[in-house]
Design a protein around this motif. Structure first.
Motif, PDB file in Angstrom:
ATOM      1  N   ALA B 158       0.833  -1.208   0.000  1.00 16.24           N
ATOM      2  CA  ALA B 158       0.000   0.000   0.000  1.00 16.24           C
ATOM      3  C   ALA B 158       0.864   1.254   0.000  1.00 16.24           C
ATOM      4  CB  ALA B 158      -0.918  -0.003   1.216  1.00 16.24           C
ATOM      5  N   LEU B 159       1.951   1.202   0.774  1.00 18.90           N
ATOM      6  CA  LEU B 159       2.860   2.349   0.872  1.00 18.90           C
ATOM      7  C   LEU B 159       3.502   2.643  -0.479  1.00 18.90           C
ATOM      8  CD1 LEU B 159       3.772   4.021   3.357  1.00 18.90           C
ATOM      9  CD2 LEU B 159       5.850   2.683   3.333  1.00 18.90           C
ATOM     10  N   ALA B 162       0.937   4.062  -2.845  1.00 21.55           N
ATOM     11  CA  ALA B 162       0.650   5.472  -2.577  1.00 21.55           C
ATOM     12  C   ALA B 162       1.770   6.357  -3.122  1.00 21.55           C
ATOM     13  CB  ALA B 162       0.485   5.686  -1.080  1.00 21.55           C
ATOM     14  N   SER B 166       1.240   9.146  -6.137  1.00 23.50           N
ATOM     15  CA  SER B 166       1.442  10.568  -5.876  1.00 23.50           C
ATOM     16  C   SER B 166       2.663  11.132  -6.594  1.00 23.50           C
ATOM     17  CB  SER B 166       1.563  10.802  -4.370  1.00 23.50           C
ATOM     18  OG  SER B 166       2.668  10.097  -3.886  1.00 23.50           O
TER      19      SER B 166
END
Lengths: 418, 172
Positions: B158-159, B162, B166
């Protein structure tokens, strides 16, 4: 099922019972006439004692910001070669009191376009959370409200709720400055909570307990037993913890949420009078709280510099090490003020870079290192402390040389570029 | 049941949780709903304390209030600058929600009915024990090591996701 109330709401590490119950049973009941004593409702008495203590606490703790605000103004004055407030009382000592009274009488303005309910509620959320933190801080031997076994974790949990109050205040004011300030503040607090938590973890790994009392008890052997010097990794963890806490409490150089030159006063732009004072008190209480936590975790809490000697702490049976604790905490508070009047404010990108690209990797490295250190030296011996202090000193000298050289290069490069 | 102070505080927390939960689902203003959810989550943390799960209570506050709720509010504030955010509920959604809620209730009732004895992880039957140590031991001593590691890998993914989303420019 064990009765929860007789042991406090959280399981306790020490075997002692509930202090309020002890107080009622040992102090109040023996002094009552016999008939009244037989029917005395112990539980009701306990509640009264607890409420009384909470009231006392709630009355004493706001006095702290009263002192700190004046201290900050005096420190700032010294830094800028002024005298600071001098008119009210001797050397201006009553200045903050006068300001407080003034704030009480100011108009309590509520923005008509905002969300009234949340606007009124927000200061109380921040204020309550700031003061709930104090419940787990051991100010001295037996001077703590409750010895939670999850002490430091409780403190982290409660202080993470402050963000909600900040967002509440910023959003309900219906002002762009407030909203921007609260978003900045929330982003900053949520980010810096990670290195903060990770550096606390290094301490918890060494102490093997989350209880604040146990953390202090672990550092009882004088200055060489303080957790900051115990391993080289906790030494770095202390600095990460302290800098992250400065960011948590939104102080310069991390005071972007309140940057006057950009967004007026940030999330509390629209607040006036006593509600503004609540924010102000909470801010200074937070400042004291994070310093107190840093002292407890890394600098020996209320334990003294010398083992078994009554220099700071130890021998002060009545005060239980309170003077030493307050002195250490005030030292860190002074450091925060010093930084505020020395360093310029960071930019948003610098702030986030510092947190995510430097602090968090270093904090992870610290955890790994502490684990390995724990495997090599399962017991804390003079040898391990000696090695640790040696490594720290070498590291400090190296850092000093490195910084000195890079500064030297810069000053040499400047004339040619100019 | 003996009426003690403990009972009173317990019902206080229960009332707080249920009342604010009702506010969350009935109030029209989405930000009010989010702040009301904060009270609900706090109430649940209080109930955890009564279940002698002190570590879980603090985790509840730190993760849900300090983390997830802040993210929800961020989402709300970033997507709409207006103060008046109204929730529109279609009839179909209402039906779907009712079905899910009833199914969840059934599941919970089944779990409650089929659990012979509720027990604190560290409870030895005589005294209240801190749970932190036993939770850590259970996770790292092998019994729940695999789920723990799977969750950590999930979070890592997930990190990275993300960070990828971004990024300003995505390489072709």
């Amino acid at each position: 099922m064990p009765d929860i109330l007789s042991q406090g709401f959280f399981a306790q590490d020490s075997a002692g019972g509930n202090w309020a119950e002890e107080f009622v049973r040992n102090v109040i009941i023996p002094r009552l006439p016999e008939e009244a004593a037989a029917h005395f409702p112990v539980e009701f008495g306990m509640v009264l004692v607890m409420l009384g203590c909470a009231g006392l606490f709630a009355a004493v703790v706001p006095l702290l910001p009263l002192v700190l605000v004046l201290a900050e103004r005096k420190v700032a004055a010294r830094f800028q070669n002024r005298t600071g407030p001098m008119r009210v009382g001797p050397w201006g000592l009553l200045q903050t009191l006068a300001d407080g009274v003034k704030l009480l009488f100011k108009e309590d303005y509520i923005p008509p376009q905002g969300d009234k309910l949340l606007f009124l509620l927000a200061p109380y959320v921040i204020f309550a959370c700031s003061f709930a933190v104090f419940a787990a801080i051991p100010f001295g031997q037996n001077i703590l409200v409750s010895n939670f076994n999850i002490g430091i974790f409780y403190i982290m949990a409660i202080s993470s709720v402050i963000v909600m109050g900040v967002i509440m205040a910023g959003w309900s004011s219906n002002s762009k400055w407030s909203l921007l300030g609260s978003l900045r503040s929330a982003a900053q607090i949520v980010s810096y909570e990670i290195p903060l938590g990770l550096s606390i973890l290094t301490v918890v790994m060494l102490v093997e307990s989350l209880s604040m009392e146990a953390i202090v008890a672990n550092q009882s052997g004088g200055i060489s037993d303080w957790l900051i010097f115990r391993t080289p990794f906790t030494f770095f963890a202390f600095f990460i913890f302290f800098i992250s806490s400065i960011a948590e409490v939104n102080r310069t150089p991390f005071d972007l949420p309140e940057a006057e030159s950009e967004i007026v006063a940030g999330f509390h732009t629209e607040y006036s009078g006593m509600r503004f004072a609540l924010f102000f008190i909470a801010e200074y209480a937070n400042m004291f709280a994070v310093s107190a936590i840093a002292v407890t975790l890394f600098l020996g809490g209320w334990e003294g510099i010398l083992p078994e000697l009554a220099v700071f702490g130890g021998g002060f049976d009545i005060l239980g090490g309170l003077p030493g604790f307050v002195m250490k905490t005030m030292g860190l508070v002074f450091l925060m003020m010093w930084l505020r009047w020395t360093l310029p404010r960071l930019r948003v990108d610098q702030l986030m870079n510092l947190c995510w690209k430097y602090f968090i990797p270093i904090a992870f490295f610290n955890i790994l290192g502490t684990g390995i250190w724990g495997l090599i030296f399962p017991e804390d011996t003079p040898l391990s402390t000696g090695i640790s202090i040696a490594i720290i000193s070498i590291g400090l000298v190296q850092a000093y040389v490195f910084v000195g050289r890079s500064l030297g290069q810069k000053s040499q490069a400047q004339p040619s570029s100019a | 049941m003996e009426f003690t102070l403990k009972t009173l505080i317990f019902y206080g927390f229960a009332l707080l949780t249920v009342a604010s939960g009702i506010v969350v689902v009935t109030v029209r203003n989405i930000v009010h709903a989010a702040f009301s959810l904060m009270v609900t989550l706090f109430g649940v943390a209080g109930l955890y304390v009564f279940l002698q799960a002190d570590f879980l209570a603090a985790t509840q506050v730190i993760v849900y209030v300090g983390g997830i709720l802040v993210l929800i509010l961020f989402g709300v504030m970033m997507t709409s600058g207006r103060l008046e955010m109204r929730i529109h509920i279609e009839r179909g959604q209402l039906l779907l929600g009712a079905v899910v809620a009833i199914a969840l209730l059934m599941l919970l009732l089944a779990v409650i009915a089929n659990t012979p004895q509720w027990k604190n992880v560290a409870d030895d039957g005589t005294q209240l024990q801190p749970t932190t140590e036993s939770i850590g031991t259970l996770i790292l001593n092998g019994q729940f090591l695999l789920p723990f590691e799977v969750v950590s890998v999930l979070l890592l993914v997930a990190l990275i996701g993300a960070a990828l989303i971004s990024r300003k420019e995505v390489r072709e």
